[in-house]
Each structure stands twice: as C-alpha cells, then as structure tokens.
Design a protein around this motif. Structure first.
Motif, PDB file in Angstrom:
ATOM      1  N   VAL A 341     -57.349 -49.553  32.716  1.00 21.26           N
ATOM      2  CA  VAL A 341     -57.047 -48.656  31.448  1.00 21.26           C
ATOM      3  C   VAL A 341     -55.914 -49.325  30.621  1.00 21.26           C
ATOM      4  O   VAL A 341     -54.937 -49.834  30.936  1.00 21.26           O
ATOM      5  CB  VAL A 341     -56.117 -47.170  31.935  1.00 21.26           C
ATOM      6  N   VAL A 342     -56.033 -49.606  29.259  1.00 18.19           N
ATOM      7  CA  VAL A 342     -55.293 -49.946  28.286  1.00 18.19           C
ATOM      8  C   VAL A 342     -54.757 -48.907  27.578  1.00 18.19           C
ATOM      9  O   VAL A 342     -55.430 -48.127  26.922  1.00 18.19           O
ATOM     10  CB  VAL A 342     -55.713 -50.987  27.292  1.00 18.19           C
ATOM     11  N   ALA A 343     -53.185 -48.578  27.612  1.00 21.65           N
ATOM     12  CA  ALA A 343     -52.760 -47.301  27.014  1.00 21.65           C
ATOM     13  C   ALA A 343     -51.683 -47.684  25.795  1.00 21.65           C
ATOM     14  O   ALA A 343     -50.926 -48.501  26.037  1.00 21.65           O
ATOM     15  CB  ALA A 343     -52.020 -46.491  28.144  1.00 21.65           C
ATOM     16  N   CYS A 344     -51.809 -47.110  24.979  1.00 19.99           N
ATOM     17  CA  CYS A 344     -50.854 -47.179  23.914  1.00 19.99           C
ATOM     18  C   CYS A 344     -50.948 -45.827  22.844  1.00 19.99           C
ATOM     19  O   CYS A 344     -51.766 -45.176  22.810  1.00 19.99           O
ATOM     20  CB  CYS A 344     -51.275 -48.464  23.121  1.00 19.99           C
ATOM     21  N   THR A 345     -50.083 -45.826  21.803  1.00 15.36           N
ATOM     22  CA  THR A 345     -50.238 -44.827  20.833  1.00 15.36           C
ATOM     23  C   THR A 345     -51.303 -45.230  19.895  1.00 15.36           C
ATOM     24  O   THR A 345     -51.847 -46.466  19.918  1.00 15.36           O
ATOM     25  CB  THR A 345     -48.777 -44.605  19.978  1.00 15.36           C
ATOM     26  N   LEU A 346     -51.784 -44.280  19.192  1.00 13.42           N
ATOM     27  CA  LEU A 346     -52.770 -44.581  18.092  1.00 13.42           C
ATOM     28  C   LEU A 346     -52.309 -45.605  17.046  1.00 13.42           C
ATOM     29  O   LEU A 346     -53.053 -46.449  16.566  1.00 13.42           O
ATOM     30  CB  LEU A 346     -53.128 -43.286  17.357  1.00 13.42           C
ATOM     31  N   ILE A 347     -51.013 -45.501  16.592  1.00 16.13           N
ATOM     32  CA  ILE A 347     -50.595 -46.702  15.678  1.00 16.13           C
ATOM     33  C   ILE A 347     -50.326 -47.896  16.406  1.00 16.13           C
ATOM     34  O   ILE A 347     -50.781 -49.040  16.006  1.00 16.13           O
ATOM     35  CB  ILE A 347     -49.169 -46.242  15.296  1.00 16.13           C
ATOM     36  N   GLY A 348     -50.019 -47.862  17.856  1.00 14.77           N
ATOM     37  CA  GLY A 348     -49.885 -49.055  18.747  1.00 14.77           C
ATOM     38  C   GLY A 348     -51.233 -49.689  18.971  1.00 14.77           C
ATOM     39  O   GLY A 348     -51.190 -50.850  19.152  1.00 14.77           O
ATOM     40  N   SER A 349     -52.364 -49.171  18.755  1.00 12.49           N
ATOM     41  CA  SER A 349     -53.832 -49.777  18.816  1.00 12.49           C
ATOM     42  C   SER A 349     -53.995 -50.773  17.788  1.00 12.49           C
ATOM     43  O   SER A 349     -54.822 -51.778  17.931  1.00 12.49           O
ATOM     44  CB  SER A 349     -54.821 -48.717  18.847  1.00 12.49           C
ATOM     45  N   ALA A 350     -53.163 -50.830  16.874  1.00 14.10           N
ATOM     46  CA  ALA A 350     -53.126 -52.046  15.912  1.00 14.10           C
ATOM     47  C   ALA A 350     -52.160 -53.351  16.273  1.00 14.10           C
ATOM     48  O   ALA A 350     -52.298 -54.046  15.569  1.00 14.10           O
ATOM     49  CB  ALA A 350     -52.738 -51.720  14.534  1.00 14.10           C
ATOM     50  N   TYR A 351     -51.419 -52.982  17.232  1.00 11.55           N
ATOM     51  CA  TYR A 351     -50.626 -54.177  17.740  1.00 11.55           C
ATOM     52  C   TYR A 351     -51.380 -55.517  17.983  1.00 11.55           C
ATOM     53  O   TYR A 351     -52.467 -55.559  18.203  1.00 11.55           O
ATOM     54  CB  TYR A 351     -50.267 -53.775  19.275  1.00 11.55           C
ATOM     55  N   HIS A 352     -50.783 -56.461  17.618  1.00 19.67           N
ATOM     56  CA  HIS A 352     -51.456 -57.857  17.660  1.00 19.67           C
ATOM     57  C   HIS A 352     -52.132 -58.594  18.835  1.00 19.67           C
ATOM     58  O   HIS A 352     -53.246 -59.055  18.681  1.00 19.67           O
ATOM     59  CB  HIS A 352     -50.198 -58.858  17.024  1.00 19.67           C
ATOM     60  N   ILE A 353     -51.467 -58.006  20.030  1.00 18.44           N
ATOM     61  CA  ILE A 353     -52.183 -58.499  21.245  1.00 18.44           C
ATOM     62  C   ILE A 353     -53.463 -57.595  21.547  1.00 18.44           C
ATOM     63  O   ILE A 353     -54.185 -58.134  22.331  1.00 18.44           O
ATOM     64  CB  ILE A 353     -51.158 -58.499  22.270  1.00 18.44           C
ATOM     65  N   LEU A 354     -53.745 -56.713  20.924  1.00 16.04           N
ATOM     66  CA  LEU A 354     -55.027 -55.719  20.828  1.00 16.04           C
ATOM     67  C   LEU A 354     -55.995 -56.311  19.830  1.00 16.04           C
ATOM     68  O   LEU A 354     -57.153 -55.764  20.012  1.00 16.04           O
ATOM     69  CB  LEU A 354     -54.663 -54.463  20.691  1.00 16.04           C
ATOM     70  N   GLU A 355     -55.654 -57.325  18.912  1.00 15.05           N
ATOM     71  CA  GLU A 355     -56.827 -57.818  18.024  1.00 15.05           C
ATOM     72  C   GLU A 355     -58.084 -58.276  18.832  1.00 15.05           C
ATOM     73  O   GLU A 355     -57.858 -59.029  19.561  1.00 15.05           O
ATOM     74  CB  GLU A 355     -56.006 -58.762  17.264  1.00 15.05           C
TER      75      GLU A 355
END
Length: 639
Positions: A341-355
């Motif tokens: 599971v990769v968990a983050c906030t909705l805004i955090g889904s744009a974090y560069h390591i998730l690109e």
C-alpha cells in the motif's frame, strides 16, 4: 438524462477553485494590513502574544522551536495542524505598527497552549537568534499556495488527457457512462455484517468505481480495511489517499496492524508518530545501500568545495555522481516494490517521487470531505477508484461563499452517488448509539435503513435514565448575541447548560460516573458559545474531578468522535426564526450522532421549529424522549 460534458465540468471546477484562492488571498492580505494587534487577533489561525521555549534538532536534522500561547484554547489552537505553514509577526519598536518576519516555518506538533515549529533549514540559527531578540511576538497561519497549484494542474491534466483508460474512468465518474461490474464468487467474512460484506463484494467487482457509504458508527474503517486487503489478494499494490494527514495515518495504522506493508509518502512533519517508521524518508535512510550513498554525497560535497578542476578529479566526481544516482534509483525502486500500500494525502499524490507511478486501484477515504480538484490529482494515477465516507456529514471547508454556491462544496463522491446510485453500498448496522438516538438521523438522512446492533440498541447510562431530552427555552426570553468575530452566543443558555450538566451528574451519581468513566461531550455550532461554556466550566469547582471526562467543542471539532453523553447548545433565540448556518443539516447530523447513550438538546423550540428539519426533530423527541419546556422566569418570580 441530462447530457454532461466532463471537460466543461472540470473547467467549472477550475474557475471555482480560482475564486476560492483569490478570496483566501484577499482575506489574508487584509489580515496582514491590520496595523492594530487587536484587529489581527480576530483572524482565524492567529495567536498573540506568544513566548519562546526550548529549541532542538529533530530526526530530520531540522531546528524545532517550542512556542507557548499566553491564552490557551483547545478549539482554536487546533487550527494549527502539523505541517501547515506559519509566519511570525511582532510590534515595531514604537509599538505603533505590526511587522512580519521574512520567512515561513512549518508546524511540527500542536497541543492546547503549546506548539512546535520547524525553522527554515538554510537560516535556522540566524532566524532563532532574531526571534529571541524580538519582543511581543505573535504567530499566524499562512496560505498554502502549493495545494492550489497541485489542484489546478490536476484539473488541467484531467481535461487534456487522451489516455483511453483514464478517459473511460473520467466519463464514468462525471459523464454519462454507467459503471460496470464483473461477477465473482460470493465472499464471506464471518466478522463482518451482511451490509459490510456486500460493500466489500462490490468493491472487488467494480470495474471503474464503487462507494462505501458509512453513516455514523457503522464500521466504515473496518469495512474499508477489509476491502483493501481483499483487493490485495488480486493486485500487487494499491494507493490509499485521504484529504487530511490525520485520515491517511488512521487508515494506514489499521492496515499496518493487519500486517500490510504500508509505505507512507509525504512530509514526515505531518505524520503521526505511529506512522513515522513507515515513512518514505525513514525507510530510505534504513535501506542497506544508504550508508554508501551518504558517504558518496559527503565526498561529493568535499570534492566540490576543494580547489582544482583537473580532468582526473572531474572524472572521479562524475563517476561518483553516477554511482549516487544509481543507488538513489535502486533504493527508491526497492521501497516501492516492497510496499503493498502506498499511502498519502490527495495533494501528496503529486509528490515528485510518485511521478510516473500508476495503480490499478485507488482508495479515497473520507472522500465526503475532499475537494473534487484534489481527488483528480490522485485519480490521474489509477484505473479505478473506490470512495469511502458519508456525504450526509461534514462537507469540505469552503471559505468563499460564491465558490460554495457555485458547487465547489459538492464533492466528487456526492456527485457520483447521486448520478450513479448503483455504485453505492450503504452500511446499515451501527454500533454506537441507542436506537432512539439513532432513529431520527436514520429517518431523515438514510431513508430509515439503519438499525442498531443488539449490544447498543437499548444501552443507557443508568436504568433510571432515558436516551433523549430536549430542554425548550422558548418561554425564557434568553436572546442571542453576535460577537466581534460574527459568531453567536447565548449567555443564559450557556448557564442553563452548566446547571443541566450538574443536575444530570447528581441524578446518575458522581461516584458511578467516576467509577465507570462516563464521558461527556458538550457541542455548540458557534465558537463564541463554545468559549463561553468553557469559561463557565472552569469556574465550577463541582466539575474539577470530572475535567478529563468532559470535552467542549464545535461540531467540526467532534467529527469522528463519540461520547457517552452529548449536550448540544443550539444558541439561536429570536422571533424571526433566523438560524444561520444551523440550516446546514449535515452539521446537525454529526452533532446528534456523537452520543452513545444520552442526547440532551438545549434550544428555543419556537425559533428552531420554523425550519422543517427542526420541527420534525422536535416532534420525534416528544414521541421518543423527554421534551421539557422551561417556564418564563418572570412569571415564575411573580408566582
């Protein structure tokens, strides 16, 4: 059926979001131009004066400073959520104007009356020294412009995308395509009730979208965790998001306790202590290759700092940089490959390591409190989406009235539930409330579909007690007042509440309440009333031994919580029947469903009953509980 253009719908969201951002910026600029400290203190998220405490370096090598608020307030202090940006202000030397510090800090932790902030890395020591030399300091929240930028970029990407799978999902969510389902063998979970089982079944069978609609106390989190684990039986990895860090941490903790490998992505400052060990940063530093990477980075810093630029040295440094890049990529891939599971906030889904990361399934918890533009940031990374929440409870916070009227307060989950009802699974058994407390909410908001679990259906604080009571102040002529912050208060009703609470404790018995740890929640929709009730409680010696068992807060402050006894102060008392934002019935749904065993409402029935909802609620209390009309105090005295 109305023809819906998904691109036009997304464009409208973009325009409404711009209005919200402009509104927030204008109000923030207005607050900054307030030369008088008194004016600035009326703004939300502002504390003055403050005093500085100790400073220390945290695990991320950031200098953290402790601040103490001169006046503690366990409601408004919580405006300062971990991770939010703040800035300092102070009185100039002549004491005539307010000055700002030229940098922002970030909240690390907050409690009543105390907060710690991480100072800017590049100038932390200089910033600390300057603050220590400054008198009459204050602190206030800043605008988080990054979130607006992420949401606007997500909407733009959603509008221009020509990816076949995404376009299909987009048109199913906000267009005319109907959701589709595959047929699978019936799943069985002996520890779930039938409606929870049905919800998990629908999640697994959904091709594009499914909604787990969880009214108060129905075990939404339990169901969602089971749905995620069952999905992981069929998929290698899923993404789990929520609008707030607290919500992400909560669902992540439940999954971790079930043995699921969760990788928590985001700013560690915003994570709970329980989830820090699952954070990307902590796991990155714990990777076997990190020691070599760290030594290479150190050598590179020393090499770049030294003199001379011979070919040999340049070649050696280039080789080291290549090796560092190789290690960075390997560590990153290892961490993501190991996570289920990769968990983050909705805004955090744009974090560069998730690109460039993509997921078959996205789960959005607390989706009924999520702005639609924030949802699209995460949906862009998925083939299907599962919403979980309750759109009959608190909506997302919208500050601009025009944006709210335009529909920014309507969540994506709410729109899908309305347009595609076949996607919704309603959880129908609640495990929190006495059945009489549950009854009106079930009727008004959930079409009488809720039932109380047998173990809570008839539960009471005492056999001599009843579950419902309305104390009507119509004949008392209390009257309401508007504060300087435009909030409302009702001093006489607040005093009555204190007397009611004491009478109730004495009726049940102080010893029984202490021994059985009966807890109380006092709720008012108005902050001014909350502050007044807290003040009155502090003056009462009788409640000193019960202080830890009594919480006083706004409706928003009680979201997600429950208490044995809930007392609600309605405040509004006028002949015109004006009730302000009491018209937001979702807030009242939250308030009346916090109680496990006893719900007491104090309010002017004549004022409130001019609204259909309250008129019906009052009739319900008369039929299923105790309705007490207090006499006119003047008449009582003359008698």
């Amino acid at each position: 059926m109305e023809r819906i253009n998904p691109i036009a719908a997304l464009q409208k969201q973009s325009e409404l979001l711009k209005k919200e951002m402009v509104y927030e910026r204008e109000n923030y600029a207005k607050a900054l131009t307030a030369d008088r400290i008194g004016s600035r203190m009326q703004e939300p998220g502002c504390r003055y004066p403050i005093s500085l405490g100790h400073s220390e370096y945290n695990a991320l090598d950031q200098l953290v400073l402790t601040l103490f608020f001169e006046v503690a307030d366990d409601e408004t202090d919580m405006d300062f959520e971990p991770g939010k940006p703040v800035s300092f202000f102070y009185l100039s030397d002549n004491g005539q104007s307010v000055k700002e510090t030229p940098y922002q800090c970030y909240v690390e932790q907050v409690d009543v009356g105390v907060m710690s902030v991480a100072l800017p890395n590049k100038s932390a020591l200089q910033s600390l020294k300057a603050l220590e030399e400054t008198h009459l300091l204050g602190v206030q929240l800043c605008i988080d412009t990054t979130s607006y930028q992420v949401m606007q970029e997500a909407l733009a990407s959603a509008m221009r995308s020509d990816n076949e799978k995404f376009v299909h999902l987009r048109d199913t969510l906000i267009g005319t395509l109907r959701p589709s389902y595959r047929r699978l063998p019936r799943l069985s979970f002996p520890w779930l009730n039938r409606s929870q089982e049905d919800a998990v079944q629908k999640v697994v069978e959904a091709q594009e979208v499914s909604i787990v609609h969880g009214p108060p106390g129905t075990g939404k989190t339990t169901t969602l965790v089971e749905a995620i684990i069952e999905t992981l039986q069929r998929e290698t990895q899923v993404m789990v998001c929520a609008p707030s860090n607290a919500a992400v941490d909560w669902i992540s903790e439940q999954l971790s306790r079930r043995g699921v490998n969760v990788l928590r992505v985001g700013n560690p400052l915003r994570m709970s202590n329980e989830m820090l060990d699952c954070s990307y940063e902590r796991r990155y530093a714990a990777h076997p290759d990190y020691a070599e990477l760290w030594s290479i980075r150190l050598a590179l810093r020393e090499g770049n700092a030294g003199g001379g630029k011979s070919r040999e040295k340049q070649a050696r440094l280039a080789k080291m940089r290549d090796r560092a890049t190789e290690l960075e990529i390997r560590i990153r891939y290892d961490l993501f490959d190991q996570a289920r599971v990769v968990a983050c906030t909705l805004i955090g889904s744009a974090y560069h390591i998730l690109e460039h990361r993509h997921f078959s399934t996205l789960f959005i918890d607390e989706a009924a409190q999520a702005l639609e533009p924030a949802c699209w940031a995460a949906i862009l990374k998925a083939d299907r989406v599962i919403f979980s929440g309750d759109h009959q409870q608190l909506p997302p916070t919208i500050k601009c009235p025009e944006a709210a009227r335009g529909g920014l307060d309507q969540t994506l989950m709410q729109k899908v539930a309305k347009a595609k009802p076949e996607s919704v699974s309603l959880l129908t058994v609640q495990y929190r409330m006495n059945k009489e407390i549950m009854g009106f909410s079930s009727h008004w908001f959930y079409h009488d579909r809720l039932t109380a679990a047998p173990e809570v259906a008839d539960r009471l604080v005492s056999p001599i007690d009843t579950p419902l009571m309305w104390i009507d102040t119509s004949q008392c002529h209390f009257g309401e007042k508007e504060s300087r912050t435009l909030s409302r208060s009702n001093a006489e009703e607040a005093r009555l509440l204190i007397h009611t609470l004491r009478d109730y404790v004495e009726m049940i018995g102080l010893t029984k309440i202490q021994d059985e740890r009966v807890d109380f929640g006092i709720i008012s929709p108005y902050r001014a009333q909350v502050r007044l009730i807290r003040k009155l409680l502090r003056w009462q010696k009788f409640f000193r031994t019960l202080r830890r068992q009594i919480a006083v807060n706004s409706v928003d402050g009680f979201q997600g919580q429950e208490r044995d006894v809930i007392i609600i102060s309605m405040v509004r008392d006028n002949e015109k029947g004006t009730i302000g934002f009491l018209r937001d019935l979702r807030r009242m749904n939250v308030a009346i469903t916090r109680a496990r065993m006893k719900l007491i409402i104090l309010g002017n029935a004549e004022t409130l009953s001019q609204h259909k909802f309250y008129r019906h609620f009052i009739e319900y209390v008369k039929e299923h509980g105790d309705f007490v009309t207090l006499p006119d105090p003047a008449q009582k005295q003359s008698d």
